[in-house]
Design a protein around this motif. Sequence first.
Motif, mmCIF file in Angstrom:
data_model
loop_
_atom_site.group_PDB
_atom_site.id
_atom_site.type_symbol
_atom_site.label_atom_id
_atom_site.label_comp_id
_atom_site.label_asym_id
_atom_site.label_seq_id
_atom_site.Cartn_x
_atom_site.Cartn_y
_atom_site.Cartn_z
ATOM 1 N N ARG A 57 100.098 49.149 62.960
ATOM 2 C CA ARG A 57 100.854 47.910 63.165
ATOM 3 C C ARG A 57 99.876 46.853 63.657
ATOM 4 O O ARG A 57 99.221 47.030 64.703
ATOM 5 N N ARG B 275 111.177 44.264 61.690
ATOM 6 C CA ARG B 275 111.722 43.931 62.994
ATOM 7 C C ARG B 275 111.919 42.424 63.153
ATOM 8 O O ARG B 275 112.825 41.973 63.827
ATOM 9 N N GLY C 197 106.147 40.442 63.429
ATOM 10 C CA GLY C 197 106.061 40.129 62.012
ATOM 11 C C GLY C 197 104.637 40.042 61.493
ATOM 12 O O GLY C 197 104.422 39.660 60.342
HETATM 13 N N1 LIG Z 1 108.249 50.841 56.966
HETATM 14 C C1 LIG Z 1 107.741 49.836 56.271
HETATM 15 N N2 LIG Z 1 107.383 50.022 55.002
HETATM 16 C C2 LIG Z 1 106.858 49.026 54.268
HETATM 17 N N3 LIG Z 1 106.649 47.800 54.770
HETATM 18 C C3 LIG Z 1 106.997 47.549 56.053
HETATM 19 C C4 LIG Z 1 107.559 48.534 56.854
HETATM 20 N N4 LIG Z 1 107.805 47.987 58.060
HETATM 21 C C5 LIG Z 1 107.391 46.725 58.014
HETATM 22 N N5 LIG Z 1 106.920 46.435 56.802
HETATM 23 C C6 LIG Z 1 106.373 45.141 56.364
HETATM 24 O O1 LIG Z 1 105.697 44.543 57.449
HETATM 25 C C7 LIG Z 1 106.266 43.281 57.750
HETATM 26 C C8 LIG Z 1 106.242 43.024 59.228
HETATM 27 O O2 LIG Z 1 106.983 44.009 59.898
HETATM 28 P P1 LIG Z 1 107.896 43.695 61.175
HETATM 29 O O3 LIG Z 1 108.585 44.936 61.542
HETATM 30 O O4 LIG Z 1 108.721 42.489 60.907
HETATM 31 O O5 LIG Z 1 106.898 43.214 62.315
HETATM 32 P P2 LIG Z 1 105.672 43.935 62.974
HETATM 33 O O6 LIG Z 1 104.639 44.122 61.928
HETATM 34 O O7 LIG Z 1 105.242 42.947 64.026
HETATM 35 O O8 LIG Z 1 106.150 45.216 63.519
HETATM 36 C C9 LIG Z 1 107.642 43.330 57.155
HETATM 37 O O9 LIG Z 1 108.092 42.038 56.846
HETATM 38 C C10 LIG Z 1 107.450 44.207 55.941
HETATM 39 O O10 LIG Z 1 106.951 43.433 54.857
#
Ligand SMILES: Nc1ncnc2c1ncn2[C@@H]1O[C@H](COP(=O)(O)OP(=O)(O)O)[C@@H](O)[C@H]1O
Lengths: 468, 468, 468, 112, 112, 112
Positions: free
Chosen positions: D101, E38, E87
């Motif tokens: 992440r 998220r 994000g």
């Molecule tokens: N399990 C997943 N599989 C594929 N892509 C994901 C997944 N989780 C998140 N993403 C991608 O990463 C982006 C950011 O994730 P998000 O959960 O919003 O925030 P963060 O990266 O800060 O945790 C999402 O908009 C999506 O495109």
Amino acid sequence: MRPLSLLKNIGRSPLALLLPVLLAAGATGVFAQDAVPASYEEAISGAEGARFVVDNLWILIAAALVFIMHLGFSTVETGLTQSKNTVNILFKNVFIVCMGAFTYALWGFNAMYPGEFNGIFALGSPIPDSFAEADIVANMTSQYAAYTYWADFIFQAMFAATAATIVSGAVAERVKLPGFMVYATLLVMFIYPITGSWEWGGGWLNGGLDSLFGNGDGSAEFIDFAGSSLVHAFGGWAALAAVIILGPRTGKYLSGGRVRPILGHSMPLTTIGVFMLFLGWFGFNGGSVLSADPQAVSLVFVTTAMAGFCGGLTAAFTSWAVLKKPDLSMALNGILAGLVGITAGADTTGVWGSCAVGAIAGAIVVFSVIFFDKIKIDDPVGAISVHGVCGIWGTVAVGIFGGGVFLTQLVGTLAVSAFAFTASFALFYLVKVTMGVRVSKEEESGGLDLGEHGQEAYPDFQTSTPQM
Amino acid sequence: MRPLSLLKNIGRSPLALLLPVLLAAGATGVFAQDAVPASYEEAISGAEGARFVVDNLWILIAAALVFIMHLGFSTVETGLTQSKNTVNILFKNVFIVCMGAFTYALWGFNAMYPGEFNGIFALGSPIPDSFAEADIVANMTSQYAAYTYWADFIFQAMFAATAATIVSGAVAERVKLPGFMVYATLLVMFIYPITGSWEWGGGWLNGGLDSLFGNGDGSAEFIDFAGSSLVHAFGGWAALAAVIILGPRTGKYLSGGRVRPILGHSMPLTTIGVFMLFLGWFGFNGGSVLSADPQAVSLVFVTTAMAGFCGGLTAAFTSWAVLKKPDLSMALNGILAGLVGITAGADTTGVWGSCAVGAIAGAIVVFSVIFFDKIKIDDPVGAISVHGVCGIWGTVAVGIFGGGVFLTQLVGTLAVSAFAFTASFALFYLVKVTMGVRVSKEEESGGLDLGEHGQEAYPDFQTSTPQM
Amino acid sequence: MRPLSLLKNIGRSPLALLLPVLLAAGATGVFAQDAVPASYEEAISGAEGARFVVDNLWILIAAALVFIMHLGFSTVETGLTQSKNTVNILFKNVFIVCMGAFTYALWGFNAMYPGEFNGIFALGSPIPDSFAEADIVANMTSQYAAYTYWADFIFQAMFAATAATIVSGAVAERVKLPGFMVYATLLVMFIYPITGSWEWGGGWLNGGLDSLFGNGDGSAEFIDFAGSSLVHAFGGWAALAAVIILGPRTGKYLSGGRVRPILGHSMPLTTIGVFMLFLGWFGFNGGSVLSADPQAVSLVFVTTAMAGFCGGLTAAFTSWAVLKKPDLSMALNGILAGLVGITAGADTTGVWGSCAVGAIAGAIVVFSVIFFDKIKIDDPVGAISVHGVCGIWGTVAVGIFGGGVFLTQLVGTLAVSAFAFTASFALFYLVKVTMGVRVSKEEESGGLDLGEHGQEAYPDFQTSTPQM
Amino acid sequence: MKLVKAIIKPFKLEEVKEALSEVGVEGMTVTEVKGFGRQKGHTEIYRGSEYTVDFLPKVMIDIAVTDDLVAKCVEAIKTGARTGKIGDGKIFVLPIEEAIRIRTDEQGDSAI
Amino acid sequence: MKLVKAIIKPFKLEEVKEALSEVGVEGMTVTEVKGFGRQKGHTEIYRGSEYTVDFLPKVMIDIAVTDDLVAKCVEAIKTGARTGKIGDGKIFVLPIEEAIRIRTDEQGDSAI
Amino acid sequence: MKLVKAIIKPFKLEEVKEALSEVGVEGMTVTEVKGFGRQKGHTEIYRGSEYTVDFLPKVMIDIAVTDDLVAKCVEAIKTGARTGKIGDGKIFVLPIEEAIRIRTDEQGDSAI
Ligand SMILES: Nc1ncnc2c1ncn2[C@@H]1O[C@H](COP(=O)(O)OP(=O)(O)O)[C@@H](O)[C@H]1O
Ligand SMILES: Nc1ncnc2c1ncn2[C@@H]1O[C@H](COP(=O)(O)OP(=O)(O)O)[C@@H](O)[C@H]1O
Ligand SMILES: Nc1ncnc2c1ncn2[C@@H]1O[C@H](COP(=O)(O)OP(=O)(O)O)[C@@H](O)[C@H]1O
């Protein structure tokens, strides 16, 4: 664009060289309807009545043509900016044209054409709701004009919003909506009519410079036929002030003097806009003859068109020579530059003179756009160059090609430009400290469409969940 | 929009308050050419001849302006719907304007202006191919009009398709093409001229209500200057009937009262459309003066423009207040609402009255759009609100701001609206049971462009194999 | 489009059938202002003066309408081609309209209307910069025209670029910019005025065929009212020559006679373009009456509109029948075909005749587009079919529906078309061997926007690094 | 961890998203794609020339999931995407060796 | 060889590209995608109806790298893409079994 | 099963598709992407400012194939996509652990 009394002055102007042309122009005031008609029916009957009907019709059609220029501004500005700011730009333009005309009825028209006044500033007031018959008929004489009060108003009202629309393009992609709306409303309602009254309202500019640079017989009067200075330079320099306070778009100017171009998102929209503006200009300049006088309006059509065409040609070739490739956006800016350029002298410049005025404007605008980028004045659509710089060029060009006096023209246009700059600066600054003028970095990067409007311009691939 | 006899009635109307205005309007019929001229040459010579030439020219230019409204409708509707239905919407609009004018020549014009008739319904017939010289000259008197037969026809023909175009927007994105084409053709050819004949054709509405709510001296006549009711409310309520039968787009209304907005795909197209409609409205209303009468046409330009501008302003601010964000699509709908609103009283309302009429229309339209979504009437472009609701508002507004009698206006507009609704309901239902009116779910989800036309509007990333 | 002397000939034409119509048309020359007025003031006063003002105003408004056709051409061509060539197409069109008008002032106007000449070819020369008063007044008689010299020039100048614009569409997506610019400039400057002079300039075509196919009393004269041949067929057949030399777009025609369609990228742009062209056509045809004569202009409005509408209808239904689906692009081409078709006889064809002319043109264009694809003539926008084929059809249709003599019409239009083809062939070939006319395969596949202009039309998803 | 890659019909995206949410999938990445498969493209005519549109619009979903969720995730996609007609699409499961992440530097299962 | 798949905020693309260049990555492939995670979508109103935009614009970068470069590459992406706000996105590392350069037929590490 | 991921020049898509059909590949998924690599972007000028377009338009093809088809498939792509000029693109082969056809629930090789 000038009250009758001024036209008469020009008619008397001893510019022997262009006599026939001026004679034609002056003739607009000479339709022989001097006595007040007995009734409305009488006023519109007979040959003079028929002539009045034509003249009035032309002013109305010209007003409709000027109206469509606002679509032109909207699409030019939209095309030259990013798609994420499209709703915002369209909204601003729609708002300005609505608010501009409304406040012009409320205040501006009477502030700009106050009749007798101190020559510098007059209070405005609402236009009447309607007229008693006697007043209608009384207005239908050559003492007033070759058209009705309503035609007069609507033609002028369509011009009014233009100044703020010009600013709108220059501050695009980072200006905060509420602040801009307040600024634009105040600019159009209170500031634009002031400089307008100086010249077209019969104020100090119309005559003042004559005594300074001539001998007060009208031969050195300031000439701004349809508004190279009063409309375009006004808008362009007001825009510069706003841009200075606002700053450039984030990421445009990098360290080491590098410039990162932020590309517009639709050349077809920009092209549609320029053609609409060109079309509207026939009303803008042609209607400023203030009658359908055949010589004057015809000549104005020719000079306007030739200047626009030649501006497009030189801008295309200049960009080709200087920037290595023929740049469509520059050619389009060049057309507008030529049109702005000829606006001050469209009725007194000869055909080949108008070609020269337009051609020079087309070359100027290319260098001007590059220059403002060099000094980090970020103007996404080139409004300062097209309207500000070429507005000044067009006004002084009357001193070269259009029978005007160079010094008068120069001082006049600088006076208008300086006032526009100063007033706009003060106003925009005031709005800045009270309401704020700039959106946040995040909003700028995400686009003003989402930030200010919660709407996208092209939301096709939109996946969404309905609420409640 | 009214034959001369009606104009005269209005000229006699004792509405002292607006006397000068009405006088001006009435004056359109007073050009003194009562005797039949000896020859065509004579008819167009002299001052009266010159006046005839201007009046006629203005009607023609107005017709051209009304023509461009069809581009306005096309792009407004296209912009407010999804890209996968773009070819379909454009095709429908192009078809309607072509077919509308053609059937108007074949039937509608003579059905709408039948001369002496029962006041309720008249048979139509084709217009003549050409005229003998004697007939041409005989028509060129004030008994007929301030313009030629051809100008009369083309101006009216450009209006004709409008009713069906309004429906087209409301049923967009799910209506079957052949069914809609048959419905639209019948609506424009047979139904639209009926209500038209009631008022502009000199039928029962024009006078009938006068005896009911007044004392039959013309003071309580129904007033619908350029068609708030006869064109716009007609189209809007016809649209409602069609939408009721057709049902909403799949997925728009969800369980629990939730609404899933289906976003339009191009705000620039919508904006271009609204500006084109506004421009055309100068012809729509201005030409409805039926001459170039300077007072009347000038006033109509001012009231039309001010109502449109004020409608835009209040819709923008109302949407901002109610929906939290300034909604461009609502501001644009507001402009159209203001224009529809002033159409019935553009010649008899004062300037500030027109501002009020437009401003109220702009507010109404926002609530109306929300309301129809609440009751699950799915109208992608807001046509029912803009044309239906504001058409009624504009007509009764003549009873408030425009010198008309409130009850007359109300009953008149309801009569037109009710007839439009009923006839459209019957017609659309008939088409439904015979040909079908709704595309399949799959076609709707894949888009009508592929389903009905086998064509995409923006097919750039298209990979294909040639056949045969 | 014809000098006065020609109009008079037509006025004398013994076509009894259409006498009233012709009388009306002929009447344009009959405004009784035969003596030279004493002064400009006198020239525009009185009933005749008022009439002159209206006539002149109409020519100017018509010029503005023709101007907007260039926006129509630009967006039609842009919409029917791929997005990667958009900047290039817009640039070409902007360039042509600018250069076309400029060279027309420099050479073309005087080459096309040389006064007394050998009937085949005349040298051009620049138009005057301005006129002495005496000359202005001297021109304001019926010996000259119902409008000023300037109005005459600007109306004609707006037509001039059209020929090259038509070619521009046919050679789109693979023509090299500099070569095309040179070709287009030469075509518009030197070739277009030649055929123009044959007929409108009073050359051999105007009269020559009369003695050949008639008895020299004017009854068998060649008739091309507003340019089905002189403008449209000229452009269409010039385009064919260029396309033959240039060859088809890479990948369009495959082995085994298969055709791979290369889809246009925006149907909304195409639709906007067709509506703009239609609007402009009211000026193109309506202005060609050369006065505001009410009968003639009104009839021309009706015939023009009906032909356009009927062309749209038959093209829509023909494409539906032949190609199984209703093809929007064909319906739009059909409208243009109808308009091109009626252009030669808009003033002498009756209403139902104009419907027939347009309807046939609309059917022709569908088959013609298919035919040219069969013989591997690659014309992305259908310019050869719309302007070339339907230009010929429209001209001979005057011999069927419009009071002309069939053989005269046929020979006349073939003469113009053959000359256009030959001259264009020679010119384009010359440019080919000297400068080259075709871009490289790589550039074609990558798009001319990047190749020729280094600019994209829709560069939103553009990631870039700023340079120095 | 696995990367579940599903290609589905575009108008099924929302149902799939909801089905995935229900089984606890909290993130996914969606791409507009064109698909070629058994579902044959449609034949169209443009200005008189017939041609086949071979590639049909599809949506591709990339979902990174922990190993234990793979089966549920696949099941959810099938439930959401199935129409029973040809062209419903495919699901591919690929191994992921590492996940990070960006915001927090978290790694492995907790990064998803 | 590994395929490093990063999903980032669009306006961070340039910084990431520069960071990658610095650690020696010479090629990458970028796709415009929509992300769901998220970071919750924003609630908007269209003509009176409220709705949530669930999918946010993101950019996906596919980078094939030799095994020894993976760590550096991940680090570079993190540096370039991080804003610290929700994000920011994810990085996934997938195994690649073979790589081929079309132009030259080169295979394996040298193909990248 | 493998996922063959090819990045090619857009105008070569059709040839590649045909070459693939010939070797028996019946399905594929295509994405419009932007590529960055050895093939340098072009320098352009917009309104007086020079800039480089770094990312060039490419097309990415994802093809799931059974193990025995991988070699043929790669060969077909090479044949269809090669121009011999820089920028022709790459092919990456990734392992697929499972494949499912949504319509029929088929799994494994028969799902492709
Ligand atoms: N399990 C997943 N599989 C594929 N892509 C994901 C997944 N989780 C998140 N993403 C991608 O990463 C982006 C950011 O994730 P998000 O959960 O919003 O925030 P963060 O990266 O800060 O945790 C999402 O908009 C999506 O495109
Ligand atoms: N072998 C494959 N590799 C990659 N994608 C595939 C493959 N086969 C099919 N697809 C994708 O799945 C979609 C649906 O496949 P198709 O064969 O048309 O129907 P079905 O899924 O019902 O068997 C295709 O449009 C394509 O995007
Ligand atoms: N390491 C990589 N990872 C992912 N994609 C790559 C990589 N290297 C190149 N590509 C893709 O392949 C395309 C072509 O690569 P490039 O280096 O320009 O030429 P060539 O394929 O001839 O070596 C690039 O535009 C990019 O989309």
